[in-house]
Every structure is written in structure tokens, then in C-alpha cells.
Design a protein around this motif. Sequence first.
Motif, mmCIF file in Angstrom:
data_model
loop_
_atom_site.group_PDB
_atom_site.id
_atom_site.type_symbol
_atom_site.label_atom_id
_atom_site.label_comp_id
_atom_site.label_asym_id
_atom_site.label_seq_id
_atom_site.Cartn_x
_atom_site.Cartn_y
_atom_site.Cartn_z
ATOM 1 N N TYR A 1 40.120 43.550 34.929
ATOM 2 C CA TYR A 1 39.581 44.692 34.179
ATOM 3 C C TYR A 1 38.839 44.224 32.917
ATOM 4 O O TYR A 1 37.719 44.664 32.634
ATOM 5 C CB TYR A 1 40.735 45.634 33.801
ATOM 6 C CG TYR A 1 40.371 46.727 32.837
ATOM 7 C CD1 TYR A 1 39.769 47.894 33.284
ATOM 8 C CD2 TYR A 1 40.634 46.593 31.473
ATOM 9 C CE1 TYR A 1 39.432 48.911 32.397
ATOM 10 C CE2 TYR A 1 40.305 47.598 30.586
ATOM 11 C CZ TYR A 1 39.707 48.756 31.051
ATOM 12 O OH TYR A 1 39.369 49.754 30.166
ATOM 13 N N ASN B 1 32.995 47.128 37.927
ATOM 14 C CA ASN B 1 33.520 47.849 36.765
ATOM 15 C C ASN B 1 33.840 49.310 37.092
ATOM 16 O O ASN B 1 34.799 49.864 36.576
ATOM 17 C CB ASN B 1 32.548 47.756 35.603
ATOM 18 C CG ASN B 1 33.172 48.230 34.311
ATOM 19 O OD1 ASN B 1 34.231 47.759 33.913
ATOM 20 N ND2 ASN B 1 32.529 49.178 33.660
ATOM 21 N N ALA C 1 43.655 48.340 28.502
ATOM 22 C CA ALA C 1 44.384 47.515 29.478
ATOM 23 C C ALA C 1 45.889 47.586 29.213
ATOM 24 O O ALA C 1 46.689 47.717 30.147
ATOM 25 C CB ALA C 1 43.896 46.072 29.424
ATOM 26 N N ARG D 1 47.296 50.803 30.468
ATOM 27 C CA ARG D 1 47.283 50.921 31.927
ATOM 28 C C ARG D 1 48.285 49.997 32.614
ATOM 29 O O ARG D 1 48.856 50.340 33.645
ATOM 30 C CB ARG D 1 45.868 50.612 32.410
ATOM 31 C CG ARG D 1 45.625 50.925 33.841
ATOM 32 C CD ARG D 1 44.141 50.880 34.138
ATOM 33 N NE ARG D 1 43.913 51.299 35.494
ATOM 34 C CZ ARG D 1 42.756 51.681 35.957
ATOM 35 N NH1 ARG D 1 41.712 51.705 35.167
ATOM 36 N NH2 ARG D 1 42.615 52.038 37.204
ATOM 37 N N GLU E 1 45.479 42.297 37.448
ATOM 38 C CA GLU E 1 44.637 43.484 37.300
ATOM 39 C C GLU E 1 44.038 43.565 35.898
ATOM 40 O O GLU E 1 42.853 43.871 35.738
ATOM 41 C CB GLU E 1 45.445 44.753 37.605
ATOM 42 C CG GLU E 1 45.936 44.847 39.032
ATOM 43 C CD GLU E 1 44.872 45.282 40.009
ATOM 44 O OE1 GLU E 1 44.001 46.086 39.626
ATOM 45 O OE2 GLU E 1 44.910 44.828 41.157
ATOM 46 N N TRP F 1 37.419 50.922 38.113
ATOM 47 C CA TRP F 1 38.498 51.182 37.163
ATOM 48 C C TRP F 1 38.509 52.632 36.682
ATOM 49 O O TRP F 1 39.442 53.040 36.009
ATOM 50 C CB TRP F 1 38.404 50.232 35.974
ATOM 51 C CG TRP F 1 38.428 48.795 36.390
ATOM 52 C CD1 TRP F 1 37.400 47.906 36.309
ATOM 53 C CD2 TRP F 1 39.512 48.086 36.981
ATOM 54 N NE1 TRP F 1 37.771 46.691 36.797
ATOM 55 C CE2 TRP F 1 39.070 46.767 37.218
ATOM 56 C CE3 TRP F 1 40.816 48.416 37.330
ATOM 57 C CZ2 TRP F 1 39.899 45.796 37.790
ATOM 58 C CZ3 TRP F 1 41.629 47.456 37.904
ATOM 59 C CH2 TRP F 1 41.175 46.158 38.126
ATOM 60 N N ASP G 1 35.573 42.555 33.812
ATOM 61 C CA ASP G 1 34.566 43.544 34.195
ATOM 62 C C ASP G 1 33.985 44.224 32.955
ATOM 63 O O ASP G 1 32.782 44.470 32.881
ATOM 64 C CB ASP G 1 35.148 44.584 35.154
ATOM 65 C CG ASP G 1 35.328 44.035 36.556
ATOM 66 O OD1 ASP G 1 34.695 43.013 36.896
ATOM 67 O OD2 ASP G 1 36.110 44.631 37.326
ATOM 68 N N TYR G 2 34.829 44.500 31.963
ATOM 69 C CA TYR G 2 34.334 45.066 30.701
ATOM 70 C C TYR G 2 33.377 44.075 30.019
ATOM 71 O O TYR G 2 32.283 44.452 29.584
ATOM 72 C CB TYR G 2 35.500 45.416 29.750
ATOM 73 C CG TYR G 2 34.978 45.792 28.388
ATOM 74 C CD1 TYR G 2 34.564 47.087 28.126
ATOM 75 C CD2 TYR G 2 34.839 44.841 27.382
ATOM 76 C CE1 TYR G 2 34.020 47.428 26.893
ATOM 77 C CE2 TYR G 2 34.298 45.170 26.153
ATOM 78 C CZ TYR G 2 33.897 46.464 25.911
ATOM 79 O OH TYR G 2 33.346 46.788 24.697
#
Length: 149
Positions: free
Chosen positions: A110, A145, A67, A70, A106, A148, A113-114
Motif C-alpha cells: 500500500y 493503487n 496504513a 487499516r 499489505e 486500495w 503504491d502511494y
Amino acid sequence: MIDVSESKIDASAALKAFEADLNGAGAIVSFTGRVRETSKQERIETLRLQAYNPMTVDGIAQAVSRAKERWSLMDVHICHRIGHIAPGETIVFVATASAHRRDAFEAADYIMDYLKTQAIFWKQEITTCGRQTWIEPREQDYEDNARWD
């Protein structure tokens, strides 16, 4: 900071502490997940959550590193409960901070979702009727997920 433990999570205190350490953050996003009262029309007595540490924490740390690669993040704070958790109690707290809102939103999404699909946790619902069911991520969780990649 990443904390995976049986300690109860006070999301408001965690957010306040997270905010206090951030100078210059233009955006702070937080998510608090709680144990639902019912599942498939049955009342939940408790949710039992197990982790495989240190592998669980290491995996979460790798997701945080991805993360940070990104998005331009100033800091990330994650608390995740394990053990027996009652309905209404907080199971997860995620906070991200950045100079601008989009990066913080975001990155928090993320990370959640992980946690929902890849983090090494075993979840078992125990209902008031005595039914014990191991919980797997939903198809929608995997679809969320996959965006991404």
C-alpha cells in the motif's frame, strides 16, 4: 520514521536498525527500489528527483497513518532519496512490522503504491545520450493503487 533526503540509502543498515527496535514483531517486510540501468533502450546517466517539502513528507505521513488504521502495524520506516541518483543506487526503502505477515505485506505494498502514484515527487531521467524526460507513473501503477479504494 520518514526520511526524504539527498543522503544515500544503505538498505541493509536501515533494515538492521529497524529490526533492532522491534520486540515481539512476528513479521518484518522490506522493499528496496533501485534506479534502473536503462529506460526505453537508452542507458540512464542519472535520475533527478525533486520533492516539495514539507508537503511531500506530510503526505507520506498521512499514508502511513492510513496504513496503521487499516492494518495492525507495530512500526513503519521509509527512506526516499531526492537529488541526483545513479543507476544501481537505492531510491526508496520501505519496511513494515506487524505481529503477522499479511498485515506487514499489505501495508508495505500500500505504501509503495502511494509513493509511486500520489507522493509529491518530480522524476526526470537523464540518459547518456543527453535526453531529459520527466517520468510519470505508468497506467499499471494507477491500477495497482486503485485496488486500495
